[in-house]
Scaffold this active site. Structure first.
Site: not given
Ligand code: RTP
Length: 148
Positions: A9, A49, A57, A85, A91, A102, A112, A115, A126
């Protein structure tokens, strides 16, 4: 063989973490199949996304992803989605174990660093979104030293 989509990112690119992240995936034994530095449009980030569009968020997440260049990659190997992962870590960096990307380099969930696709099906979608031009089909001659 299984493939996953990994994106460093904008914060990871700005902080000079690209080499470290690539090194971790290379040293593990995964094969690099696609790589580019790209600054994405808002509509593209929203598409990537889209499953999170109802989250509070979401707007901040899209601003973050379009705030600078990202490094988009495809890595290949046995169980690369799940293992990738694990290498990335939880996350929210407050919960990421030391030794994960991370866990070692991030503090805030909204910064973070990286991705990684969360399933083989998401990886397929993707990769198609980020690499419509297709991928390199080179074969590593290290294969017998990595796989039995
Ligand atoms: P990613 O898609 O980036 O690999 O992350 P992830 O699967 O671990 O988490 P996901 O739930 O898909 O969330 C995507 C990205 O959104 C941001 N986020 N912010 N402020 C918040 O509570 C929050 N929760 C998620 C993070 O950058 C997360 O990686």
């Amino acid at each position: 063989m299984e493939q996953t989509f990994i994106m460093i990112k904008p914060d990871g690119v700005q902080r000079g973490l690209v080499g470290d992240v690539i090194g971790r995936f290379e040293k593990k034994g995964f094969y690099l199949k696609g790589l580019k530095l790209i600054t994405v449009e808002r509509s593209f980030a929203e598409k990537h996304y889209e499953d999170l569009s109802a989250k509070p968020f979401f707007a901040g997440l899209v601003e973050y992803i379009i705030s600078g260049p990202v490094v988009a990659m495809v890595w290949e190997g046995k169980n690369v989605v799940v293992t990738g992962r694990k290498m990335i870590g939880a996350t929210n960096p407050s919960n990421s174990e030391p030794g994960t990307i991370r866990g070692d380099y991030a503090i805030e969930v909204g910064r973070n660093v990286i991705h990684g696709s969360d399933s083989v099906e998401s990886a397929r979608k993707e990769i198609a979104l980020w690499f419509p031009e297709g991928l390199s089909n080179w074969q590593s001659n290290l294969h017998p030293w990595i796989y039995e």
